[in-house]
Design a protein around this motif. Sequence first.
Motif, PDB file in Angstrom:
ATOM      1  N   ASP A   6      13.160  44.524  53.116  1.00  8.66           N
ATOM      2  CA  ASP A   6      12.037  44.224  52.457  1.00  8.66           C
ATOM      3  C   ASP A   6      12.064  42.721  53.054  1.00  8.66           C
ATOM      4  OD1 ASP A   6      11.237  45.955  51.083  1.00  8.66           O
ATOM      5  OD2 ASP A   6      11.675  44.842  49.306  1.00  8.66           O
ATOM      6  N   CYS A   7      11.010  42.463  54.360  1.00  4.48           N
ATOM      7  CA  CYS A   7      10.966  40.903  54.994  1.00  4.48           C
ATOM      8  C   CYS A   7      10.104  40.112  53.717  1.00  4.48           C
ATOM      9  CB  CYS A   7       9.988  41.610  55.733  1.00  4.48           C
ATOM     10  SG  CYS A   7       9.077  39.794  56.646  1.00  4.48           S
ATOM     11  N   PRO A   8      10.947  39.457  53.574  1.00  2.00           N
ATOM     12  CA  PRO A   8      10.619  37.987  52.408  1.00  2.00           C
ATOM     13  C   PRO A   8       9.014  36.973  52.396  1.00  2.00           C
ATOM     14  CG  PRO A   8      11.961  37.170  54.346  1.00  2.00           C
ATOM     15  CD  PRO A   8      11.975  39.316  54.755  1.00  2.00           C
ATOM     16  N   LYS A   9       8.664  37.947  53.979  1.00  6.45           N
ATOM     17  CA  LYS A   9       6.873  37.013  54.651  1.00  6.45           C
ATOM     18  C   LYS A   9       6.195  38.225  53.955  1.00  6.45           C
ATOM     19  CE  LYS A   9       8.504  33.738  57.046  1.00  6.45           C
ATOM     20  NZ  LYS A   9       8.197  32.256  57.522  1.00  6.45           N
ATOM     21  N   CYS A  10       6.247  39.150  54.619  1.00  5.20           N
ATOM     22  CA  CYS A  10       4.818  39.544  54.482  1.00  5.20           C
ATOM     23  C   CYS A  10       4.783  41.031  53.474  1.00  5.20           C
ATOM     24  CB  CYS A  10       4.708  40.091  55.901  1.00  5.20           C
ATOM     25  SG  CYS A  10       6.024  41.558  56.314  1.00  5.20           S
ATOM     26  N   GLY A  11       6.689  41.716  53.188  1.00  7.31           N
ATOM     27  CA  GLY A  11       6.886  42.349  52.250  1.00  7.31           C
ATOM     28  C   GLY A  11       6.905  43.974  52.815  1.00  7.31           C
ATOM     29  N   ASP A  12       6.824  43.831  54.039  1.00  6.02           N
ATOM     30  CA  ASP A  12       7.344  45.286  55.277  1.00  6.02           C
ATOM     31  C   ASP A  12       8.431  45.889  54.442  1.00  6.02           C
ATOM     32  OD1 ASP A  12       4.810  45.509  55.109  1.00  6.02           O
ATOM     33  OD2 ASP A  12       4.413  44.967  57.454  1.00  6.02           O
ATOM     34  N   THR A  17      19.691  43.577  61.150  1.00  2.00           N
ATOM     35  CA  THR A  17      20.506  44.369  62.117  1.00  2.00           C
ATOM     36  C   THR A  17      21.247  42.567  62.031  1.00  2.00           C
ATOM     37  OG1 THR A  17      19.219  43.538  63.793  1.00  2.00           O
ATOM     38  CG2 THR A  17      19.101  46.275  63.966  1.00  2.00           C
ATOM     39  N   GLY A  18      21.150  42.346  61.360  1.00  2.00           N
ATOM     40  CA  GLY A  18      21.716  40.882  61.569  1.00  2.00           C
ATOM     41  C   GLY A  18      21.255  39.839  62.204  1.00  2.00           C
ATOM     42  N   LEU A  19      19.743  39.857  63.699  1.00  2.00           N
ATOM     43  CA  LEU A  19      20.205  38.693  64.321  1.00  2.00           C
ATOM     44  C   LEU A  19      18.722  38.267  63.855  1.00  2.00           C
ATOM     45  CD1 LEU A  19      19.479  41.405  67.022  1.00  2.00           C
ATOM     46  CD2 LEU A  19      20.721  39.670  66.750  1.00  2.00           C
ATOM     47  N   ARG A  20      17.809  38.444  62.397  1.00  2.00           N
ATOM     48  CA  ARG A  20      16.599  38.061  62.294  1.00  2.00           C
ATOM     49  C   ARG A  20      16.378  38.206  60.333  1.00  2.00           C
ATOM     50  NH1 ARG A  20      13.623  41.147  65.999  1.00  2.00           N
ATOM     51  NH2 ARG A  20      12.767  42.601  65.843  1.00  2.00           N
ATOM     52  N   ASP A  21      15.680  37.645  60.060  1.00  2.08           N
ATOM     53  CA  ASP A  21      15.508  38.307  58.350  1.00  2.08           C
ATOM     54  C   ASP A  21      14.247  38.333  58.232  1.00  2.08           C
ATOM     55  OD1 ASP A  21      18.628  37.762  57.716  1.00  2.08           O
ATOM     56  OD2 ASP A  21      17.759  35.123  57.684  1.00  2.08           O
ATOM     57  N   VAL A  22      13.632  39.061  58.795  1.00  2.50           N
ATOM     58  CA  VAL A  22      12.511  39.144  58.873  1.00  2.50           C
ATOM     59  C   VAL A  22      11.968  40.643  59.885  1.00  2.50           C
ATOM     60  CG1 VAL A  22      11.389  36.433  58.373  1.00  2.50           C
ATOM     61  CG2 VAL A  22      11.309  36.984  60.258  1.00  2.50           C
ATOM     62  N   CYS A  23      11.035  41.077  59.612  1.00  2.00           N
ATOM     63  CA  CYS A  23      10.470  42.083  60.480  1.00  2.00           C
ATOM     64  C   CYS A  23       9.715  41.516  61.458  1.00  2.00           C
ATOM     65  CB  CYS A  23       8.966  42.389  60.033  1.00  2.00           C
ATOM     66  SG  CYS A  23       7.717  42.186  59.516  1.00  2.00           S
ATOM     67  N   ALA A  24       9.411  42.307  62.621  1.00  2.00           N
ATOM     68  CA  ALA A  24       8.866  42.121  64.464  1.00  2.00           C
ATOM     69  C   ALA A  24       7.749  41.148  64.492  1.00  2.00           C
ATOM     70  CB  ALA A  24       8.900  43.022  65.032  1.00  2.00           C
ATOM     71  N   LYS A  25       6.837  41.728  63.123  1.00  2.00           N
ATOM     72  CA  LYS A  25       5.034  41.396  63.462  1.00  2.00           C
ATOM     73  C   LYS A  25       5.928  39.537  62.678  1.00  2.00           C
ATOM     74  CE  LYS A  25       3.832  42.145  59.725  1.00  2.00           C
ATOM     75  NZ  LYS A  25       2.445  42.984  59.316  1.00  2.00           N
ATOM     76  N   CYS A  26       6.648  39.539  62.263  1.00  2.00           N
ATOM     77  CA  CYS A  26       6.674  38.346  61.483  1.00  2.00           C
ATOM     78  C   CYS A  26       7.582  37.211  62.824  1.00  2.00           C
ATOM     79  CB  CYS A  26       7.605  38.012  59.567  1.00  2.00           C
ATOM     80  SG  CYS A  26       5.927  38.781  58.748  1.00  2.00           S
TER      81      CYS A  26
END
Length: 138
Positions: A6-12, A17-26
């Motif tokens: 789950d994206c911690p910002k938007c919930g999607d 993959t270990g590169l970033r902790d949020v979804c692509a949109k965020c």
Amino acid sequence: MAELRDCPKCGDFFNYTGLRDVCAKCAVSEEKMYEEVYRFLRRRENRAATIERIVEATGVTETLLHQWVRKGRLQPALFPNLGYPCDNCGKLTNTGKLCAGCTADIKNELRTFEAAQEFREAVDANDKATYHADRKRK
């Protein structure tokens, strides 16, 4: 291997993959905020801005600023009032997980512990070398 999170910002949901902790949109949104902060800090009059001033001028959260400094995207050498909180006391630091004060405290405690341990070992070694004679005679 990617895992679903789950994206911690938007919930999607997104593939982590270990590169970033949020979804692509965020991540795109964060990158736009980073560019805005960097443009703000590049102006000569803003290079010594405090974190509070940067938050006020750009609308970026303190947490995100701390994250960028910790990752090295914003360098305290170029912007001297930037840092991130010490994991122990919360005071701003530029390197490592602990501020200079907490690091010095831990080193002092370690020296004290090592000295006490050496003293205990010396006392134990002295006790083993001592012989006691039985003074009772019949």
